[in-house]
Write a protein that holds these residues in place. Structure first.
Motif, mmCIF file in Angstrom:
data_model
loop_
_atom_site.group_PDB
_atom_site.id
_atom_site.type_symbol
_atom_site.label_atom_id
_atom_site.label_comp_id
_atom_site.label_asym_id
_atom_site.label_seq_id
_atom_site.Cartn_x
_atom_site.Cartn_y
_atom_site.Cartn_z
ATOM 1 N N PRO A 33 0.781 -1.239 0.000
ATOM 2 C CA PRO A 33 0.000 0.000 0.000
ATOM 3 C C PRO A 33 0.811 1.286 0.000
ATOM 4 C CG PRO A 33 0.186 -0.812 2.231
ATOM 5 C CD PRO A 33 0.938 -1.790 1.365
ATOM 6 N N ALA A 34 2.107 1.238 0.400
ATOM 7 C CA ALA A 34 2.846 2.468 0.693
ATOM 8 C C ALA A 34 2.960 3.406 -0.518
ATOM 9 C CB ALA A 34 4.233 2.118 1.221
ATOM 10 N N THR A 35 3.379 2.875 -1.665
ATOM 11 C CA THR A 35 3.533 3.737 -2.842
ATOM 12 C C THR A 35 2.208 4.349 -3.267
ATOM 13 O OG1 THR A 35 5.444 2.487 -3.656
ATOM 14 C CG2 THR A 35 4.252 3.821 -5.262
ATOM 15 N N PHE A 72 -6.032 3.047 13.656
ATOM 16 C CA PHE A 72 -5.585 2.225 14.787
ATOM 17 C C PHE A 72 -6.172 0.819 14.697
ATOM 18 C CE2 PHE A 72 -4.722 6.376 16.887
ATOM 19 C CZ PHE A 72 -3.417 6.123 17.259
ATOM 20 N N ALA A 73 -7.434 0.726 14.292
ATOM 21 C CA ALA A 73 -8.060 -0.594 14.143
ATOM 22 C C ALA A 73 -7.363 -1.398 13.052
ATOM 23 C CB ALA A 73 -9.547 -0.426 13.813
ATOM 24 N N ALA A 74 -6.926 -0.711 12.000
ATOM 25 C CA ALA A 74 -6.225 -1.398 10.908
ATOM 26 C C ALA A 74 -4.909 -1.999 11.395
ATOM 27 C CB ALA A 74 -5.969 -0.422 9.761
ATOM 28 N N GLY A 75 -4.211 -1.258 12.256
ATOM 29 C CA GLY A 75 -2.958 -1.774 12.794
ATOM 30 C C GLY A 75 -3.173 -3.035 13.606
ATOM 31 N N ALA A 76 -4.221 -3.035 14.437
ATOM 32 C CA ALA A 76 -4.520 -4.216 15.238
ATOM 33 C C ALA A 76 -4.974 -5.376 14.366
ATOM 34 C CB ALA A 76 -5.595 -3.879 16.270
ATOM 35 N N THR A 77 -5.765 -5.076 13.350
ATOM 36 C CA THR A 77 -6.274 -6.115 12.457
ATOM 37 C C THR A 77 -5.148 -6.774 11.678
ATOM 38 O OG1 THR A 77 -8.383 -4.968 12.223
ATOM 39 C CG2 THR A 77 -7.824 -6.585 10.530
ATOM 40 N N ALA A 78 -4.228 -5.949 11.178
ATOM 41 C CA ALA A 78 -3.111 -6.481 10.402
ATOM 42 C C ALA A 78 -2.263 -7.440 11.222
ATOM 43 C CB ALA A 78 -2.248 -5.336 9.865
ATOM 44 N N LEU A 166 2.255 2.944 8.897
ATOM 45 C CA LEU A 166 2.981 1.923 8.136
ATOM 46 C C LEU A 166 4.491 2.041 8.359
ATOM 47 C CD1 LEU A 166 1.040 1.930 4.741
ATOM 48 C CD2 LEU A 166 0.959 0.187 6.521
ATOM 49 N N TYR A 167 4.969 3.282 8.470
ATOM 50 C CA TYR A 167 6.398 3.500 8.723
ATOM 51 C C TYR A 167 6.797 2.931 10.084
ATOM 52 C CZ TYR A 167 10.833 5.899 9.465
ATOM 53 O OH TYR A 167 12.147 6.179 9.719
ATOM 54 N N ILE A 168 5.959 3.179 11.091
ATOM 55 C CA ILE A 168 6.239 2.649 12.427
ATOM 56 C C ILE A 168 6.265 1.122 12.409
ATOM 57 C CG2 ILE A 168 5.291 2.441 14.769
ATOM 58 C CD1 ILE A 168 4.237 5.292 14.455
ATOM 59 N N ALA A 169 5.445 0.533 11.544
ATOM 60 C CA ALA A 169 5.401 -0.928 11.424
ATOM 61 C C ALA A 169 6.465 -1.468 10.466
ATOM 62 C CB ALA A 169 4.017 -1.362 10.946
ATOM 63 N N ASN A 170 7.375 -0.588 10.036
ATOM 64 C CA ASN A 170 8.466 -0.964 9.115
ATOM 65 C C ASN A 170 7.941 -1.482 7.775
ATOM 66 O OD1 ASN A 170 10.647 -0.350 10.919
ATOM 67 N ND2 ASN A 170 10.234 -2.270 12.007
ATOM 68 N N LEU A 171 6.844 -0.897 7.307
ATOM 69 C CA LEU A 171 6.262 -1.304 6.026
ATOM 70 C C LEU A 171 6.440 -0.239 4.953
ATOM 71 C CD1 LEU A 171 2.954 -2.957 7.321
ATOM 72 C CD2 LEU A 171 5.052 -4.091 6.555
ATOM 73 N N VAL A 172 7.273 0.768 5.225
ATOM 74 C CA VAL A 172 7.585 1.805 4.241
ATOM 75 C C VAL A 172 9.099 1.833 4.037
ATOM 76 C CG1 VAL A 172 7.454 4.254 3.649
ATOM 77 C CG2 VAL A 172 5.608 3.199 4.957
ATOM 78 N N THR A 173 9.528 1.764 2.783
ATOM 79 C CA THR A 173 10.953 1.768 2.461
ATOM 80 C C THR A 173 11.275 2.930 1.524
ATOM 81 O OG1 THR A 173 10.740 0.378 0.488
ATOM 82 C CG2 THR A 173 10.948 -0.749 2.620
ATOM 83 N N MET A 174 12.555 3.189 1.340
ATOM 84 C CA MET A 174 12.978 4.237 0.421
ATOM 85 C C MET A 174 12.536 3.922 -1.004
ATOM 86 S SD MET A 174 14.283 7.161 0.017
ATOM 87 C CE MET A 174 14.898 7.368 1.699
#
Length: 224
Positions: A33-35, A72-78, A166-174
């Motif tokens: 999803p990040a891009t 916040f709910a999405a983070g818990a669900t994931a 997503l960044y906090i969850a390490n799901l965003v990269t350069m």
């Protein structure tokens, strides 16, 4: 596909994520999803600035509050629920809402409905980068300028918060940022192409188009 998605976003107020994300899930999963959230942030910022005079702060605030809850709910669900389960649930909910709209049920814009639609959009947008359907259904009977202004003001905030989560969850990269830069020319072309698409507020074309795009999103989420 990005050109068409950006054209929809600028012409009806949403559609970039709903149209592109389900397709990219199949053919270019590295963009979701990040891009796609970065792409959406770019386009929604332009649309929001262009229509800022029509933002209704009260409804926007309630929707944003709901959106934060959804993120916040999405983070818990994931973390605890399999992706196919929450996609199934939301696909069914979206298609059910479309069916109600076709049957003549009107979703009234008020604090409670704004919070619910915002929460659903924040939830879906963070997990799939395609969160426009609930807010689109809420505003389907509104004037075009109100749809563009309020949906995109909401999306700017939600995209930013979703990207941070997503960044906090390490799901965003350069690489996500690099990929989004490659997408900008197509997004700009689509932005300007929207000048050729006109809807009359007094006709049902805009509402029917919103319902069609939303139904497509529901089906796509079910089978993505």
């Amino acid at each position: 596909m990005l050109i068409l998605g950006a054209m929809l976003q600028n012409s009806i107020g949403f559609g970039l994520g709903l149209l592109c994300a389900p397709i990219f899930m199949h053919f270019a999963p590295e963009l979701v999803p990040a891009t796609m959230i970065l792409n959406s942030l770019f386009v929604t910022s332009l649309v929001c600035y262009k229509n800022k005079a029509s933002i209704q702060l009260c409804n926007f605030s309630f929707a944003t509050f709901g959106g934060v809850i959804g993120i916040f709910a999405a983070g818990a669900t994931a973390a605890f629920v399999a992706p196919e389960i929450y996609r199934l649930i939301f696909g069914v909910i979206i298609l059910s809402a479309v069916a109600l709209s076709v049957k003549g049920f009107n979703f009234k814009i008020k604090p409670s409905s704004s919070i619910l639609a915002g929460a659903a959009s924040g939830f879906m947008g963070t997990l799939t980068s395609a969160g426009g359907a609930p807010m689109g259904l809420l505003y389907q009977n509104s004037q075009q300028k109100l749809i563009k202004a309020n949906l995109n003001a909401f999306f700017v905030i939600i995209n930013l918060l979703g990207l941070i989560s997503l960044y906090i969850a390490n799901l965003v990269t350069m690489q996500d940022f690099v990929n989004s830069l490659y997408c900008i020319p197509a997004l700009i072309i689509g932005w300007y192409a929207a000048a050729w698409v006109k809807f009359n507020d007094k006709s049902n074309r805009l509402k029917n188009f919103i319902l069609s795009i939303t139904a497509f999103a529901g089906v796509s989420i079910l089978f993505s």
